[in-house]
Design an enzyme around this catalytic site. Structure first.
Site, PDB file in Angstrom:
ATOM      1  N   ASP A  32      10.094  -0.130  71.627  1.00  0.00           N
ATOM      2  CA  ASP A  32       8.781  -0.548  72.136  1.00  0.00           C
ATOM      3  C   ASP A  32       8.071   0.610  72.842  1.00  0.00           C
ATOM      4  O   ASP A  32       8.716   1.494  73.402  1.00  0.00           O
ATOM      5  CB  ASP A  32       8.973  -1.733  73.099  1.00  0.00           C
ATOM      6  N   HIS A  49       3.400   5.111  66.167  1.00  0.00           N
ATOM      7  CA  HIS A  49       4.392   4.626  65.195  1.00  0.00           C
ATOM      8  C   HIS A  49       4.945   5.799  64.383  1.00  0.00           C
ATOM      9  O   HIS A  49       6.143   5.885  64.137  1.00  0.00           O
ATOM     10  CB  HIS A  49       3.779   3.576  64.270  1.00  0.00           C
ATOM     11  N   LEU A 143      28.202   3.792  59.228  1.00  0.00           N
ATOM     12  CA  LEU A 143      27.242   3.061  60.067  1.00  0.00           C
ATOM     13  C   LEU A 143      26.414   2.111  59.223  1.00  0.00           C
ATOM     14  O   LEU A 143      25.867   2.510  58.188  1.00  0.00           O
ATOM     15  CB  LEU A 143      26.311   4.079  60.751  1.00  0.00           C
TER      16      LEU A 143
HETATM   17  C1  IPE Z   1       6.658  -0.942  69.173  1.00  0.00           C
HETATM   18  O1  IPE Z   1       5.619  -0.346  69.852  1.00  0.00           O
HETATM   19  C2  IPE Z   1       6.458  -0.944  67.685  1.00  0.00           C
HETATM   20  C3  IPE Z   1       6.307  -2.265  67.081  1.00  0.00           C
HETATM   21  C4  IPE Z   1       6.260  -3.398  67.708  1.00  0.00           C
HETATM   22  C5  IPE Z   1       6.186  -2.289  65.646  1.00  0.00           C
HETATM   23  P1  IPE Z   1       4.284  -1.147  70.205  1.00  0.00           P
HETATM   24  O2  IPE Z   1       3.342  -0.958  69.072  1.00  0.00           O
HETATM   25  O3  IPE Z   1       4.583  -2.536  70.565  1.00  0.00           O
HETATM   26  O4  IPE Z   1       3.775  -0.317  71.452  1.00  0.00           O
HETATM   27  P2  IPE Z   1       3.067  -0.908  72.754  1.00  0.00           P
HETATM   28  O5  IPE Z   1       3.991  -1.938  73.322  1.00  0.00           O
HETATM   29  O6  IPE Z   1       1.768  -1.489  72.322  1.00  0.00           O
HETATM   30  O7  IPE Z   1       2.915   0.276  73.642  1.00  0.00           O
HETATM   31  C1  IPE Z   2       8.750  -6.491  70.015  1.00  0.00           C
HETATM   32  O1  IPE Z   2       7.770  -5.656  70.539  1.00  0.00           O
HETATM   33  C2  IPE Z   2       8.813  -6.379  68.534  1.00  0.00           C
HETATM   34  C3  IPE Z   2       9.284  -5.106  67.999  1.00  0.00           C
HETATM   35  C4  IPE Z   2       9.696  -4.086  68.693  1.00  0.00           C
HETATM   36  C5  IPE Z   2       9.285  -5.020  66.573  1.00  0.00           C
HETATM   37  P1  IPE Z   2       6.304  -6.184  70.850  1.00  0.00           P
HETATM   38  O2  IPE Z   2       5.587  -5.058  71.464  1.00  0.00           O
HETATM   39  O3  IPE Z   2       5.720  -6.789  69.634  1.00  0.00           O
HETATM   40  O4  IPE Z   2       6.614  -7.337  71.886  1.00  0.00           O
HETATM   41  P2  IPE Z   2       5.689  -8.018  72.998  1.00  0.00           P
HETATM   42  O5  IPE Z   2       4.444  -8.459  72.309  1.00  0.00           O
HETATM   43  O6  IPE Z   2       5.408  -6.968  74.024  1.00  0.00           O
HETATM   44  O7  IPE Z   2       6.510  -9.121  73.539  1.00  0.00           O
HETATM   45 MG    MG Z   3       4.999  -3.426  72.349  1.00  0.00          MG
END
Ligand code: IPE
Ligand code: IPE
Ligand code: MG
Length: 254
Positions: A32, A49, A143
């Site tokens: 995240d 990403h 793995l």
């Molecule tokens: C995690 O990073 C990637 C996915 C959920 C695919 P985020 O895209 O959720 O990044 P933030 O939380 O908005 O910073």
């Molecule tokens: C959780 O991250 C999903 C993934 C990492 C794929 P999100 O960024 O989507 O989660 P929330 O919305 O903060 O809970």
């Molecule tokens: Mg996120």
């Protein structure tokens, strides 16, 4: 593994201050913070990403080095469809290009790909690439890399119930082991350690069943910054926990 490699791993773990006998077999990660990482740099979320892929490489490499047997990465949740469609498309494309580029290298290193989640809703090219990568033969598997794609735990559990009803399983035949054969993670051990980056402290519909007794490690590091040192720090944290499983603390047993 050869004796030389075993010795190398042992030395590496010792130098990192880790107990070679307490390496979690299965680690699950909620990757995240990509969006915030990009926004901090005045860039588009997708840039985060793209940079997150390097962290995936680092973590896979580290898992191989320390001898983690299963690594599950939460890559796309059922809730993530609610993001702007350009971002969703970019994530899907990134998945295809990365897998396409990395399949041979992964197989060569003994990494076997698996998925959990409802792949049928992913774009066709994604499904095809996943099939190709999953089918590619991995010799000497070290793995299992499990990608959670269009995954959510509530969906998984609901599907398990449907499967049980569909198969006409009788009430007296249902127990925990039987139920687990209907989960996406059938045959996998539960993760002992769950890591979430970016400072959020929730599980966002991830592996509700399988994490029942996992240790949680939360770090404020944003996913694109996550590297081997952070991974080792999480394992270190894990090794300092006392897992009681409902029993009493060893410290209080006389
Ligand atoms: C995690 O990073 C990637 C996915 C959920 C695919 P985020 O895209 O959720 O990044 P933030 O939380 O908005 O910073
Ligand atoms: C959780 O991250 C999903 C993934 C990492 C794929 P999100 O960024 O989507 O989660 P929330 O919305 O903060 O809970
Ligand atoms: Mg996120």
């Amino acid at each position: 593994m050869t004796e030389v490699n075993k010795k190398k791993r042992f030395d590496l773990l010792k130098s990192a201050g880790l107990d070679p006998n307490k390496i979690p077999q299965h680690i699950a990660i909620i990757m995240d913070g990509n969006g915030r990482w990009a926004q901090n740099r005045g860039e588009d979320r997708v840039f985060g990403h793209l940079n997150g892929v390097e962290s995936v490489r680092a973590v896979v490499e580290s898992a191989l080095q320390v001898g983690v047997r299963y690594l599950t990465l939460y890559a796309f949740s059922t809730e993530n469809w609610s993001r702007p469609k350009e971002e969703v498309a970019a994530l899907m494309n990134l998945l295809v290009t990365t897998l396409n580029q990395e399949t041979d290298d992964l197989n060569g290193k003994g990494v076997r790909l698996r998925t959990i989640g409802d792949l049928s809703a992913l774009p066709d090219n994604c499904q095809k690439q996943l099939e190709t990568t999953e089918k590619a033969e991995t010799k000497n598997v070290s793995l299992d890399l499990i990608l959670a794609l269009n995954y959510s735990a509530k969906w998984e559990i609901t599907e398990a119930v449907k499967g049980i009803i569909r198969d006409g399983v009788k009430e007296e035949e249902i127990n925990i082991d039987k139920f687990e054969t209907y989960l996406q993670t059938k045959g996998l051990p539960d993760p002992e350690l769950m890591i979430r980056t970016s400072g959020e402290r929730r599980i966002s519909n991830f592996m509700l069943w399988q994490l029942a007794y996992a240790e949680f490690h939360f770090t404020s590091v944003l996913w694109p910054d996550f590297r081997r040192e952070h991974f080792l720090a999480a394992i270190h944290d894990f090794q300092n926990r006392e897992r009681r499983f409902g029993g009493v603390s060893q410290q209080t047993v006389k």
